[in-house]
Design an enzyme around this catalytic site. Structure first.
Site, short mmCIF file in Angstrom:
data_model
loop_
_atom_site.label_atom_id
_atom_site.label_comp_id
_atom_site.label_asym_id
_atom_site.label_seq_id
_atom_site.Cartn_x
_atom_site.Cartn_y
_atom_site.Cartn_z
N ILE A 209 0.83 -1.21 0.00
CA ILE A 209 0.00 0.00 0.00
C ILE A 209 0.86 1.25 0.00
O ILE A 209 0.34 2.34 0.06
CB ILE A 209 -1.01 0.01 1.16
CG1 ILE A 209 -0.33 -0.31 2.49
CG2 ILE A 209 -2.13 -0.96 0.91
CD1 ILE A 209 -1.29 -0.25 3.66
N GLY B 85 8.34 4.00 0.37
CA GLY B 85 9.12 5.23 0.50
C GLY B 85 10.58 4.88 0.55
O GLY B 85 10.96 3.74 0.34
N THR B 86 11.39 5.90 0.84
CA THR B 86 12.82 5.65 0.89
C THR B 86 13.18 4.80 2.09
O THR B 86 14.19 4.11 2.10
CB THR B 86 13.60 6.97 0.98
OG1 THR B 86 12.99 7.76 1.98
CG2 THR B 86 13.60 7.68 -0.34
N ALA C 212 10.85 2.73 4.07
CA ALA C 212 10.14 1.48 4.32
C ALA C 212 9.09 1.22 3.26
O ALA C 212 8.65 2.14 2.57
CB ALA C 212 9.49 1.51 5.68
N ILE C 213 8.72 -0.03 3.13
CA ILE C 213 7.59 -0.41 2.28
C ILE C 213 6.49 -0.88 3.21
O ILE C 213 6.74 -1.61 4.17
CB ILE C 213 7.96 -1.56 1.33
CG1 ILE C 213 9.22 -1.22 0.56
CG2 ILE C 213 6.82 -1.85 0.37
CD1 ILE C 213 9.73 -2.36 -0.30
N VAL C 214 5.27 -0.45 2.94
CA VAL C 214 4.18 -0.83 3.81
C VAL C 214 3.23 -1.75 3.06
O VAL C 214 2.82 -1.47 1.94
CB VAL C 214 3.41 0.41 4.31
CG1 VAL C 214 2.35 -0.01 5.30
CG2 VAL C 214 4.36 1.38 4.96
N LYS D 229 5.22 -3.24 8.06
CA LYS D 229 6.15 -2.20 7.63
C LYS D 229 7.51 -2.85 7.44
O LYS D 229 8.13 -3.30 8.39
CB LYS D 229 6.20 -1.12 8.70
CG LYS D 229 7.12 0.02 8.45
CD LYS D 229 6.88 1.09 9.53
CE LYS D 229 7.89 2.21 9.44
NZ LYS D 229 7.63 3.25 10.45
N LYS D 230 7.92 -2.93 6.21
CA LYS D 230 9.18 -3.61 5.90
C LYS D 230 10.25 -2.54 5.75
O LYS D 230 10.21 -1.71 4.84
CB LYS D 230 9.00 -4.39 4.60
CG LYS D 230 10.22 -5.14 4.16
CD LYS D 230 9.84 -6.01 2.98
CE LYS D 230 11.05 -6.49 2.22
NZ LYS D 230 10.64 -7.26 1.05
N ASP E 269 8.65 13.56 18.29
CA ASP E 269 8.19 13.87 16.93
C ASP E 269 6.67 13.95 16.88
O ASP E 269 6.04 13.32 16.05
CB ASP E 269 8.71 12.84 15.93
CG ASP E 269 8.65 13.37 14.50
OD1 ASP E 269 8.45 14.59 14.34
OD2 ASP E 269 8.81 12.60 13.57
#
Lengths: 403, 361
Positions: free
Chosen positions: A64, A67-68, A70-72, A88-89, A185
């Site tokens: 879904i 990004g730089t 992680a991949i979700v 979250k990989k 954050d």
């Protein structure tokens, strides 16, 4: 790379082969538990076995977002196809070739310790091929608060809704601080919304536990717009008050529906704080001039603003009423020592005054796009805003713009 | 069949071939008003006159050979479905449904509800096909007696719901009718007004001495004003007429949940039910230790907001944090987590991954 004698490896001479590599890598810890020899038929170590078991428990459905950092994926439990989780990989990226990225370590470290309704649950962690770290997180489908704030035409909310959201944020921050964790954050797009409307404080990529005395911490944390003045002045010793300032700016943003202090550089950020909150000096903030990066504002001809009184806040943030304004003022105190603590915030009488906070099921929601949005939020690097909403956060203070 | 067609004179109708009473053998030819009745006890068909003849004196055995069931006249009724098997199934289903009238919202999950439905279906199947009839019957009656209150409650609920639905539909129909009427009336009024305006203009053109263009302009303005006024007057009474359909019956919600009296709202707890109380120690405001003194007084440290109090709280917490932890309880509690994964697994996996990472370098 020491090979354990407990596990016979047919590839000892050829460490480039994949199978041998995996085995070798898992021996990195040194002591191989002797009891694993019972399953030595597969030649697996206990940790590897556990990891495989966990990995098999979840199924990745579809990507879904990427990004730089992680991949979700959207995933579910193999045993229960109706369950939904976000996986979250974390990418093994160039920056952290030496090991795991710091963000990922922090995230795992704190999420697995903190179990609270307003903090997303970390169900499991496993590593997949290529030693990618996979975090199995609670699936939060309804986007984030920033979306709701920015969708001025599509979403309307009132002070009761703001109270409910702030209440949930307050609980999350209080719980973190109560467990000696600084989030560092807090911002609207780290406040994800669960299916039932509950707001959850996500992204512990910049979190750390409270520091021991005389132990320095970095001041390059918190997205600039939500960064408190002491961090902008380079304070190395700080406390939970930094999170409270962020809460205050989020509170203000929820009310006026536009970022309260949207600086485009660190200096500009300080200028905005001077202008809208007040110019820090040794009278309203004893010792401020001793801070490492202190820059005297309001001298050499530039205008100095007194600390804003109640009238200004009443005018700007009238919708939350005088009691809510008091709470906001206590969060946006320049001197971190005078700032309210998370506990004091939750003990404030604003929560008991009318209107009562909206029930979480009745809170305004944004329809659609949640899935993609959660992916966006997760794949972002901590401390960054996406493009189009201010420039990327500079991690180094730059005073070159000063005269 | 050939016998039925052979009956001359009477035109053949569908089902005619069955029009012979199996008990008295009289046919529709002899008795054109013949009606067949069945008794849900055994579903043997017979004509009305047979029922009168045999069962008027009280319960009697079924006259069909081999069927020795005792029937009562009261329970004879007209057949609804042509197929007697269907008739019987519908009767049985009705009877079962009357007892097993649980609703979906009584169940925690859809799965539970489906299991329940399956159970009921098995029971119905048994009754239909004569499998373990006596055992099934006793189960049914037992359930009925045990859950009498729930059954009656659900029955009334169902009744109410159907009544509500009807009422709502009636109200909607009425509203639609009123709307149509209003629209029609409005159209008529407008037509009439236009007609009148035109007449007026002609009149003025004939008798008046104003230039024609002015007259037309004036008339248009007047008409516009009129129309606006008409709209306003229409808008005012329209308001109350819209509300009664919603107010007349407060129970017109569809799919109302059958909750008991709504629980009174609890006051908002900002802490969400958690407390920060420590059970093994009380935190002091000040802990004396020379090591901490500089951190307390040095403005370089305190100006940034650093407080020793937080450090002390943490030190105290960590000193006592092992107490009161019972591993057994915690392990039992782990079952609640989705995936049944405790933090332990996560730690193990993370460690494995971290170790693996180290290996790469």
């Amino acid at each position: 790379m020491a090979l354990s004698p407990a596990i016979p490896s047919p590839h000892t001479s050829n460490t480039n082969s994949v199978t041998a590599k995996v085995k070798t890598l898992n021996m990195g810890g040194g002591a191989a538990p002797q009891n694993t020899t019972s399953t030595a038929g597969q030649g697996q170590e206990l940790a590897e076995q556990l990891n495989d078991e966990t990995k098999k428990k979840y199924v990745k459905d579809k990507k879904i977002g990427e990004g730089t950092y992680a991949i979700v994926y959207l995933g579910h439990l193999r045993a229960d196809p109706k369950s939904k989780v976000a996986i979250k990989k974390i990418k093994v990226n160039a920056e952290y070739r030496e090991g795991l990225s710091l963000d990922a370590i922090r995230e795992v470290k704190f999420l697995q310790e903190l179990s609270h309704p307003n903090i997303p649950a970390l169900y499991s962690v496993f590593s997949s091929k290529n030693q990618n770290l996979n975090l199995v997180l609670e699936y939060l489908p309804l986007g984030d608060l920033e979306q709701l704030i920015r969708d001025v035409d599509g979403v309307r909310y009132g002070s009761a809704d703001v109270k409910a959201w702030m209440g949930m944020l307050g609980r999350a921050v209080w719980f973190c601080h109560e467990n000696f964790v600084l989030h560092r954050d807090i911002k609207p797009n780290n406040l994800l919304i669960a299916a039932d409307g509950e707001v959850k404080l996500a992204d512990f990529g910049l979190a750390r536990s409270f520091s021991d005395p005389y132990r320095v911490m970095t001041h390059q944390v918190i997205t600039r717009w939500y960064r408190p003045p002491e961090l902008l002045f380079g304070a190395r010793y700080y406390s939970g008050a930094v999170d409270v300032w962020s809460m205050g700016t989020v509170f203000a943003e929820l009310i006026i529906r536009t970022p309260f202090l949207a600086g485009n550089s660190d200096v500009h950020q300080l200028e905005l704080i001077c202008q809208f909150v007040g110019t820090p000096n040794d009278d309203n903030w004893p010792g401020v001039s001793k801070l490492p990066d202190y820059v005297p504002f309001g001298k050499d001809g530039s205008q100095s603003y007194p600390v804003r009184g109640r009238d200004f806040y009443l005018q700007t943030f009238s919708t939350v009423g005088p009691v809510g304004v008091d709470l906001l003022m206590s969060m946006l105190s320049l001197d971190p020592r005078k700032r309210a603590t998370a506990r004091e915030i939750l003990n404030h009488k604003w929560w008991a005054t009318d209107p009562a906070p909206t029930k979480k099921e009745d809170l305004p929601k944004k329809g659609g796009g949640g899935e993609a949005r959660m992916a966006e939020d997760l794949k972002r690097r901590a401390g960054e805003l996406e493009d189009g909403r201010g420039a990327k956060v500079a991690r180094i203070l730059d005073f070159s713009g000063m005269k | 069949m050939s016998k039925a067609t052979a009956r001359g004179g009477v035109p053949r109708r569908p089902g005619d071939e069955d029009d012979i009473c199996p008990v008295c053998k009289s046919s529709r030819y002899l008795n054109p008003n013949m009606r067949f009745l069945v008794n849900p006890e055994c579903y043997h068909k017979m004509c009305e006159s047979c029922v009168d003849r045999i069962f008027s004196q009280g319960p009697a055995p079924c006259p069909v050979a081999g069927c020795n069931r005792t029937l009562r006249k009261q329970r004879f009724r007209k057949q609804t479905f042509e197929d007697i098997q269907v008739e019987r199934e519908v009767d049985i289903r009705k009877r079962v449904a009357k007892v097993f009238n649980r609703r979906q919202d009584e169940f925690e999950t859809l799965d539970d509800y489906n299991d329940y439905l399956e159970e009921v279906e098995t029971l119905t199947f048994n009754l239909l096909n004569g499998v373990d009839v006596s055992a099934t019957e006793s189960k049914l009656t037992e359930y009925a007696t045990q859950n009498a209150s729930i059954i009656s409650r659900n029955a009334t609920l169902e009744h109410q719901e159907s009544a509500n639905l009807e009422a709502r539909q009636a109200a909607e129909r009425e509203e639609a009718r009123l709307r149509r009427e209003a629209a029609r009336k409005e159209e008529e009024d407008e037509k009439k007004a236009r007609e009148e305006g035109r007449k007026e203009v002609l009149e003025q053109l004939v008798h008046g001495n104003k230039p024609a263009a002015d007259v037309v302009k004036e008339s248009k303005r007047v008409e516009l004003l009129k129309r606006r006024r008409a709209q306003q007057s229409r808008a005012l009474p329209a308001l109350p007429s819209g509300t009664p359909s919603a107010n007349s019956n407060p129970f017109t919600f569809k799919g109302l949940k059958s909750t008991a009296a709504p629980t009174p709202e609890k006051p908002y707890d900002p802490f969400g039910g958690l407390t920060d109380e420590r059970s093994y120690y009380t935190l002091q405001d000040y802990y004396e230790h020379p090591w901490l003194d500089r951190a307390r007084t040095d403005t370089h440290i305190t100006a940034g907001g650093y407080t020793v109090t937080e450090y002390c709280a943490r030190a105290m917490f960590e000193a006592f944090s092992g107490l009161g932890v019972f591993v057994g309880e915690e392990v039992a509690g782990r079952g609640d987590l989705p995936g049944g994964n405790g933090a332990g697994d996560a730690v193990a996996a993370a460690e494995a991954a971290a170790r693996a990472e180290k290996g790469v370098s």
